[in-house]
Design an enzyme around this catalytic site. Structure first.
Site: not given
Ligand SMILES: [Zn+2]
Length: 404
Positions: A75, A145
Protein backbone atom coordinates in the site's frame (compact mmCIF):
# COMPACT_ATOMS: atom_id res chain seq x y z
CA UNK A 1 16.46 0.51 -24.18
CA UNK A 2 14.58 0.17 -20.91
CA UNK A 3 15.92 -2.75 -18.86
CA UNK A 4 13.29 -5.46 -18.22
CA UNK A 5 13.77 -5.12 -14.45
CA UNK A 6 12.79 -1.46 -14.73
CA UNK A 7 9.71 -2.25 -16.81
CA UNK A 8 8.57 -4.69 -14.13
CA UNK A 9 9.19 -2.14 -11.36
CA UNK A 10 7.17 0.45 -13.27
CA UNK A 11 4.32 -2.01 -13.79
CA UNK A 12 4.17 -2.55 -10.02
CA UNK A 13 4.19 1.23 -9.42
CA UNK A 14 1.29 1.75 -11.81
CA UNK A 15 -1.07 -0.35 -9.68
CA UNK A 16 -3.15 2.07 -7.59
CA UNK A 17 -2.69 0.58 -4.15
CA UNK A 18 -3.38 4.01 -2.70
CA UNK A 19 -5.42 4.68 0.42
CA UNK A 20 -8.30 4.99 1.09
CA UNK A 21 -9.36 2.59 -1.73
CA UNK A 22 -6.30 0.53 -2.66
CA UNK A 23 -6.66 -1.87 -5.59
CA UNK A 24 -5.29 -4.87 -3.71
CA UNK A 25 -6.90 -7.35 -6.07
CA UNK A 26 -5.00 -6.13 -9.12
CA UNK A 27 -1.84 -5.98 -7.03
CA UNK A 28 -2.19 -9.60 -5.88
CA UNK A 29 -2.80 -10.67 -9.48
CA UNK A 30 0.40 -8.91 -10.60
CA UNK A 31 2.46 -10.46 -7.79
CA UNK A 32 1.12 -13.97 -8.41
CA UNK A 33 2.01 -13.61 -12.10
CA UNK A 34 5.52 -12.53 -11.12
CA UNK A 35 5.90 -15.58 -8.84
CA UNK A 36 4.78 -17.88 -11.65
CA UNK A 37 7.10 -16.24 -14.17
CA UNK A 38 10.11 -16.47 -11.84
CA UNK A 39 9.27 -20.07 -10.96
CA UNK A 40 8.60 -19.57 -7.25
CA UNK A 41 6.05 -21.24 -5.05
CA UNK A 42 3.32 -18.86 -3.89
CA UNK A 43 0.30 -18.60 -1.67
CA UNK A 44 -2.37 -15.93 -1.18
CA UNK A 45 -3.70 -15.46 2.35
CA UNK A 46 -6.63 -13.23 3.30
CA UNK A 47 -6.81 -12.53 7.04
CA UNK A 48 -9.32 -9.78 6.28
CA UNK A 49 -11.61 -10.16 3.27
CA UNK A 50 -10.46 -8.09 0.29
CA UNK A 51 -6.95 -7.66 1.69
CA UNK A 52 -4.80 -10.34 0.06
CA UNK A 53 -1.29 -11.08 1.32
CA UNK A 54 0.93 -12.67 -1.32
CA UNK A 55 3.73 -14.96 -0.14
CA UNK A 56 6.44 -16.11 -2.51
CA UNK A 57 8.64 -19.07 -1.68
CA UNK A 58 12.22 -19.86 -2.66
CA UNK A 59 12.56 -23.37 -1.40
CA UNK A 60 15.60 -24.37 0.62
CA UNK A 61 17.34 -27.73 0.63
CA UNK A 62 16.75 -28.32 4.35
CA UNK A 63 13.07 -27.75 5.22
CA UNK A 64 13.78 -28.46 8.91
CA UNK A 65 15.61 -25.13 9.23
CA UNK A 66 13.67 -21.99 10.29
CA UNK A 67 12.96 -19.82 7.25
CA UNK A 68 13.85 -16.24 6.33
CA UNK A 69 10.99 -13.80 5.67
CA UNK A 70 11.53 -10.72 3.51
CA UNK A 71 8.61 -8.42 4.11
CA UNK A 72 7.34 -5.41 2.17
CA UNK A 73 4.07 -3.53 2.08
CA UNK A 74 2.08 -3.01 -1.11
CA UNK A 75 0.00 0.00 0.00
CA UNK A 76 0.95 3.63 -0.54
CA UNK A 77 -0.19 6.90 1.03
CA UNK A 78 -2.54 9.35 -0.75
CA UNK A 79 -1.29 12.05 -3.13
CA UNK A 80 -2.06 15.71 -3.72
CA UNK A 81 -2.35 15.37 -7.49
CA UNK A 82 -2.01 19.11 -8.26
CA UNK A 83 1.34 19.21 -6.42
CA UNK A 84 2.84 16.55 -8.71
CA UNK A 85 4.60 17.28 -12.02
CA UNK A 86 3.65 13.80 -13.33
CA UNK A 87 0.78 11.41 -12.83
CA UNK A 88 1.73 9.60 -9.57
CA UNK A 89 0.48 6.29 -11.01
CA UNK A 90 2.01 6.48 -14.49
CA UNK A 91 5.57 5.73 -13.30
CA UNK A 92 6.88 8.25 -15.84
CA UNK A 93 10.52 7.70 -16.77
CA UNK A 94 12.24 11.06 -17.09
CA UNK A 95 15.80 11.28 -18.44
CA UNK A 96 18.47 13.32 -16.65
CA UNK A 97 22.27 13.52 -16.58
CA UNK A 98 22.34 13.98 -20.41
CA UNK A 99 20.06 11.00 -20.84
CA UNK A 100 22.47 8.65 -19.08
CA UNK A 101 20.06 8.01 -16.23
CA UNK A 102 16.34 8.29 -15.45
CA UNK A 103 14.05 9.31 -12.61
CA UNK A 104 10.92 7.24 -12.19
CA UNK A 105 8.15 9.32 -10.69
CA UNK A 106 5.50 7.42 -8.74
CA UNK A 107 3.85 7.17 -5.35
CA UNK A 108 5.58 4.17 -3.75
CA UNK A 109 8.79 4.59 -5.76
CA UNK A 110 10.58 4.87 -2.39
CA UNK A 111 8.04 3.78 0.23
CA UNK A 112 8.23 0.92 -0.40
CA UNK A 113 7.49 -0.75 -3.70
CA UNK A 114 11.16 -0.38 -4.61
CA UNK A 115 12.12 -2.88 -1.93
CA UNK A 116 9.40 -5.36 -2.90
CA UNK A 117 10.42 -5.07 -6.56
CA UNK A 118 14.05 -5.70 -5.59
CA UNK A 119 13.13 -8.87 -3.65
CA UNK A 120 11.50 -10.19 -6.83
CA UNK A 121 14.46 -9.23 -9.02
CA UNK A 122 16.84 -10.94 -6.58
CA UNK A 123 14.70 -14.10 -6.61
CA UNK A 124 14.75 -13.97 -10.39
CA UNK A 125 18.58 -13.84 -10.43
CA UNK A 126 18.86 -16.71 -7.97
CA UNK A 127 16.36 -18.90 -9.82
CA UNK A 128 18.13 -18.23 -13.13
CA UNK A 129 21.50 -19.18 -11.60
CA UNK A 130 20.10 -22.52 -10.42
CA UNK A 131 21.77 -22.06 -7.01
CA UNK A 132 20.21 -23.66 -3.96
CA UNK A 133 20.61 -22.82 -0.26
CA UNK A 134 19.76 -24.58 2.99
CA UNK A 135 17.05 -22.26 4.34
CA UNK A 136 13.75 -21.53 2.65
CA UNK A 137 13.30 -17.83 1.91
CA UNK A 138 9.83 -16.27 1.73
CA UNK A 139 8.87 -12.82 0.52
CA UNK A 140 5.61 -11.44 1.88
CA UNK A 141 3.74 -8.60 0.19
CA UNK A 142 1.29 -7.23 2.74
CA UNK A 143 -1.45 -4.58 2.62
CA UNK A 144 -2.30 -1.85 5.15
CA UNK A 145 1.11 -1.01 6.63
CA UNK A 146 0.21 2.65 6.31
CA UNK A 147 -3.05 2.09 8.24
CA UNK A 148 -1.65 0.38 11.36
CA UNK A 149 -1.49 -3.01 9.58
CA UNK A 150 -5.19 -3.74 10.22
CA UNK A 151 -5.57 -6.11 7.27
CA UNK A 152 -1.87 -6.92 6.94
CA UNK A 153 0.97 -7.92 9.21
CA UNK A 154 -1.00 -7.53 12.46
CA UNK A 155 -3.52 -10.34 11.81
CA UNK A 156 -1.13 -12.26 9.56
CA UNK A 157 1.57 -12.52 12.25
CA UNK A 158 -1.06 -14.10 14.54
CA UNK A 159 -2.36 -16.60 11.95
CA UNK A 160 -1.78 -20.31 11.47
CA UNK A 161 -0.53 -19.56 7.93
CA UNK A 162 2.22 -17.45 9.47
CA UNK A 163 3.15 -20.13 12.02
CA UNK A 164 3.35 -22.63 9.15
CA UNK A 165 6.14 -20.57 7.56
CA UNK A 166 8.35 -21.30 10.62
CA UNK A 167 10.08 -17.94 10.34
CA UNK A 168 13.43 -17.73 12.11
CA UNK A 169 14.44 -14.27 11.01
CA UNK A 170 12.93 -11.30 9.15
CA UNK A 171 14.07 -8.52 6.85
CA UNK A 172 11.79 -5.49 6.64
CA UNK A 173 11.50 -1.91 5.51
CA UNK A 174 14.62 0.23 5.42
CA UNK A 175 14.45 3.88 4.52
CA UNK A 176 16.08 5.46 1.49
CA UNK A 177 19.32 6.95 2.78
CA UNK A 178 20.06 10.53 1.78
CA UNK A 179 23.75 10.21 2.68
CA UNK A 180 26.43 7.65 1.87
CA UNK A 181 25.49 5.30 4.71
CA UNK A 182 23.23 2.25 4.59
CA UNK A 183 21.18 2.16 7.78
CA UNK A 184 20.58 -1.14 9.48
CA UNK A 185 17.57 -1.01 11.80
CA UNK A 186 17.21 -3.82 14.35
CA UNK A 187 14.71 -1.86 16.47
CA UNK A 188 12.31 1.05 16.23
CA UNK A 189 10.48 3.57 18.36
CA UNK A 190 7.08 2.60 19.71
CA UNK A 191 4.14 4.74 18.62
CA UNK A 192 2.16 5.96 21.64
CA UNK A 193 -0.90 7.99 20.59
CA UNK A 194 -2.55 9.08 23.82
CA UNK A 195 -5.50 11.32 24.81
CA UNK A 196 -5.79 13.06 28.19
CA UNK A 197 -9.24 14.34 29.12
CA UNK A 198 -10.16 16.58 32.05
CA UNK A 199 -13.61 17.39 33.42
CA UNK A 200 -14.23 20.36 35.68
CA UNK A 201 -16.64 22.96 36.92
CA UNK A 202 -18.34 25.16 34.38
CA UNK A 203 -19.99 28.58 34.52
CA UNK A 204 -20.00 32.12 33.23
CA UNK A 205 -16.75 33.46 31.81
CA UNK A 206 -17.01 36.55 34.01
CA UNK A 207 -16.52 34.50 37.23
CA UNK A 208 -13.53 32.87 38.95
CA UNK A 209 -14.72 29.28 38.61
CA UNK A 210 -12.64 26.84 40.69
CA UNK A 211 -11.52 23.35 39.61
CA UNK A 212 -11.84 23.87 35.86
CA UNK A 213 -10.95 21.31 33.22
CA UNK A 214 -8.25 23.53 31.77
CA UNK A 215 -6.52 23.88 35.17
CA UNK A 216 -6.35 20.09 35.45
CA UNK A 217 -5.02 19.46 31.97
CA UNK A 218 -2.43 22.24 31.81
CA UNK A 219 0.08 20.55 34.18
CA UNK A 220 -0.14 17.40 32.03
CA UNK A 221 0.54 19.41 28.88
CA UNK A 222 3.38 21.35 30.53
CA UNK A 223 5.09 18.22 31.83
CA UNK A 224 4.98 16.54 28.42
CA UNK A 225 6.22 19.67 26.68
CA UNK A 226 9.12 19.73 29.20
CA UNK A 227 9.87 16.14 28.22
CA UNK A 228 9.78 17.25 24.58
CA UNK A 229 12.29 20.04 25.27
CA UNK A 230 14.70 17.78 27.15
CA UNK A 231 14.58 15.08 24.46
CA UNK A 232 15.18 17.70 21.77
CA UNK A 233 18.19 18.98 23.70
CA UNK A 234 19.51 15.40 23.91
CA UNK A 235 19.01 14.99 20.15
CA UNK A 236 20.83 18.22 19.36
CA UNK A 237 23.78 17.15 21.54
CA UNK A 238 24.27 13.87 19.64
CA UNK A 239 27.01 13.74 17.02
CA UNK A 240 25.95 13.05 13.42
CA UNK A 241 22.80 13.77 11.43
CA UNK A 242 19.61 14.69 13.21
CA UNK A 243 17.36 12.50 11.02
CA UNK A 244 19.54 9.49 11.68
CA UNK A 245 19.62 10.03 15.44
CA UNK A 246 15.87 10.57 15.77
CA UNK A 247 15.24 6.99 16.87
CA UNK A 248 17.61 7.38 19.83
CA UNK A 249 15.36 9.87 21.63
CA UNK A 250 11.66 10.10 22.45
CA UNK A 251 9.55 12.38 20.27
CA UNK A 252 6.58 14.30 21.71
CA UNK A 253 4.02 16.34 19.78
CA UNK A 254 0.78 17.84 21.01
CA UNK A 255 -1.40 17.24 17.94
CA UNK A 256 -5.01 17.92 19.00
CA UNK A 257 -6.22 20.34 21.66
CA UNK A 258 -9.98 20.42 22.20
CA UNK A 259 -12.43 22.11 24.51
CA UNK A 260 -14.59 25.19 24.80
CA UNK A 261 -17.46 26.20 22.57
CA UNK A 262 -17.87 29.87 23.32
CA UNK A 263 -15.68 32.64 24.74
CA UNK A 264 -17.89 33.46 27.75
CA UNK A 265 -18.48 29.86 28.89
CA UNK A 266 -15.89 28.02 31.04
CA UNK A 267 -15.69 24.60 29.37
CA UNK A 268 -16.63 21.47 31.27
CA UNK A 269 -14.22 19.28 29.27
CA UNK A 270 -10.78 19.76 27.80
CA UNK A 271 -8.68 17.17 26.01
CA UNK A 272 -5.15 16.97 24.68
CA UNK A 273 -3.93 14.38 22.19
CA UNK A 274 -0.24 13.59 21.91
CA UNK A 275 1.74 11.66 19.33
CA UNK A 276 4.63 10.20 21.31
CA UNK A 277 7.37 8.07 19.72
CA UNK A 278 9.11 6.19 22.49
CA UNK A 279 12.72 5.17 22.12
CA UNK A 280 13.36 1.41 22.34
CA UNK A 281 16.41 2.16 24.49
CA UNK A 282 14.05 2.56 27.46
CA UNK A 283 11.26 0.41 28.95
CA UNK A 284 7.93 0.97 27.18
CA UNK A 285 5.77 -0.45 29.95
CA UNK A 286 7.39 1.80 32.55
CA UNK A 287 6.51 4.72 30.29
CA UNK A 288 2.88 3.61 30.05
CA UNK A 289 2.80 3.61 33.86
CA UNK A 290 4.39 7.06 34.00
CA UNK A 291 1.67 8.43 31.69
CA UNK A 292 -1.08 6.78 33.73
CA UNK A 293 0.33 8.31 36.93
CA UNK A 294 0.64 11.69 35.25
CA UNK A 295 -3.07 11.57 34.39
CA UNK A 296 -4.09 10.29 37.83
CA UNK A 297 -2.15 12.87 39.85
CA UNK A 298 -3.80 15.68 37.86
CA UNK A 299 -7.31 14.22 37.99
CA UNK A 300 -7.42 13.51 34.25
CA UNK A 301 -8.60 10.51 32.28
CA UNK A 302 -6.20 8.77 29.94
CA UNK A 303 -6.88 6.78 26.81
CA UNK A 304 -4.28 5.08 24.65
CA UNK A 305 -5.53 5.13 21.05
CA UNK A 306 -3.22 2.25 20.39
CA UNK A 307 -1.06 0.34 22.80
CA UNK A 308 1.83 -1.71 21.56
CA UNK A 309 2.87 -4.87 23.30
CA UNK A 310 6.41 -5.24 24.44
CA UNK A 311 8.78 -6.53 21.80
CA UNK A 312 9.77 -9.92 23.10
CA UNK A 313 12.44 -10.72 20.54
CA UNK A 314 15.97 -10.78 21.88
CA UNK A 315 17.88 -7.55 21.20
CA UNK A 316 20.18 -7.87 18.20
CA UNK A 317 23.76 -7.83 19.44
CA UNK A 318 27.00 -7.48 17.47
CA UNK A 319 27.62 -11.23 17.51
CA UNK A 320 24.28 -11.90 15.77
CA UNK A 321 24.97 -14.02 12.65
CA UNK A 322 22.21 -12.37 10.59
CA UNK A 323 23.47 -8.90 11.47
CA UNK A 324 27.01 -9.93 10.49
CA UNK A 325 25.71 -11.12 7.12
CA UNK A 326 23.82 -7.86 6.51
CA UNK A 327 26.93 -5.83 7.35
CA UNK A 328 29.24 -7.93 5.16
CA UNK A 329 26.77 -7.70 2.25
CA UNK A 330 26.77 -3.92 2.59
CA UNK A 331 30.57 -3.79 2.54
CA UNK A 332 30.91 -6.26 -0.34
CA UNK A 333 28.49 -4.23 -2.47
CA UNK A 334 30.22 -0.91 -1.78
CA UNK A 335 27.94 0.29 1.01
CA UNK A 336 28.75 1.75 4.43
CA UNK A 337 26.69 -0.02 7.10
CA UNK A 338 25.55 1.96 10.17
CA UNK A 339 23.39 0.33 12.84
CA UNK A 340 20.77 2.65 14.36
CA UNK A 341 17.14 2.82 15.51
CA UNK A 342 14.22 3.29 13.10
CA UNK A 343 12.46 6.55 14.00
CA UNK A 344 9.01 5.58 12.68
CA UNK A 345 7.15 2.29 12.96
CA UNK A 346 7.28 -0.55 10.45
CA UNK A 347 5.74 -4.00 10.10
CA UNK A 348 8.89 -5.46 11.67
CA UNK A 349 7.34 -4.80 15.07
CA UNK A 350 4.74 -7.55 14.60
CA UNK A 351 7.49 -10.14 14.17
CA UNK A 352 9.40 -8.77 17.15
CA UNK A 353 6.24 -9.06 19.28
CA UNK A 354 6.22 -12.74 18.29
CA UNK A 355 9.80 -13.08 19.53
CA UNK A 356 11.28 -13.17 16.01
CA UNK A 357 14.19 -10.86 15.28
CA UNK A 358 13.61 -8.65 12.27
CA UNK A 359 15.94 -6.04 10.83
CA UNK A 360 15.05 -3.20 8.49
CA UNK A 361 17.52 -2.54 5.68
CA UNK A 362 17.16 -0.79 2.34
CA UNK A 363 19.44 -0.93 -0.69
CA UNK A 364 19.12 2.70 -1.74
CA UNK A 365 21.65 5.24 -0.49
CA UNK A 366 22.96 8.62 -1.68
CA UNK A 367 19.48 9.37 -2.96
CA UNK A 368 17.15 12.29 -2.15
CA UNK A 369 14.66 11.11 0.44
CA UNK A 370 10.98 11.71 -0.45
CA UNK A 371 8.76 9.24 1.36
CA UNK A 372 5.11 10.40 1.58
CA UNK A 373 6.13 13.59 -0.29
CA UNK A 374 5.05 15.16 -3.58
CA UNK A 375 6.99 14.08 -6.68
CA UNK A 376 8.35 10.92 -5.04
CA UNK A 377 10.81 9.31 -7.44
CA UNK A 378 13.48 6.66 -7.74
CA UNK A 379 16.66 7.03 -9.74
CA UNK A 380 16.84 4.12 -12.16
CA UNK A 381 20.55 3.36 -11.69
CA UNK A 382 20.05 3.25 -7.88
CA UNK A 383 17.23 0.75 -8.28
CA UNK A 384 19.34 -1.45 -10.58
CA UNK A 385 22.22 -1.25 -8.10
CA UNK A 386 19.88 -2.68 -5.45
CA UNK A 387 19.46 -5.99 -7.31
CA UNK A 388 22.93 -7.46 -6.55
CA UNK A 389 22.58 -6.23 -2.95
CA UNK A 390 19.42 -8.24 -2.22
CA UNK A 391 20.65 -11.17 -4.32
CA UNK A 392 23.78 -11.46 -2.20
CA UNK A 393 21.86 -10.79 1.02
CA UNK A 394 19.29 -13.53 0.33
CA UNK A 395 22.01 -16.04 -0.59
CA UNK A 396 23.92 -15.33 2.62
CA UNK A 397 20.92 -15.21 4.96
CA UNK A 398 19.73 -18.54 3.56
CA UNK A 399 23.10 -20.07 4.48
CA UNK A 400 23.25 -18.88 8.11
CA UNK A 401 23.52 -22.02 10.26
CA UNK A 402 20.83 -22.66 12.83
CA UNK A 403 22.26 -21.84 16.24
CA UNK A 404 19.14 -22.44 18.37
ZN1 LIG B 1 6.60 2.22 4.26
Amino acid sequence: MEPASVTRFREYLKIKTVHPTPDYEKCAEFLVNQAKEIGLGYQVVECVKGKPIVIMKLEGTDPSLPSILLNSHTDVVPVFRDKWDYDPFAATRVPFDDGKDFKIYARGAQDMKVQGALYMEAFREIKASGKKFPRTVYASFVPDEETVSIGGMDPFSKSQEFRDLNVGFGIDEGSVSADGNTYILPSERATVPVVFTAHGNTGHGSQFIEGTAIEKILPVINELLDLRASELAKLNALPGQRETNLGLVTGVNLTILEGGKQANVVPETFSATFDIRYSPLKDLHEFYEYLENLAAKNGCEIKFLYREEKNISKPVTDDNEFLKVIKSTCIDTGRKPVVTVMSACTDARWLRMKGIQSIGVGAIHDHPEYPHANNEYMIESKYIDGIPFYTMLIERLACVPDTN
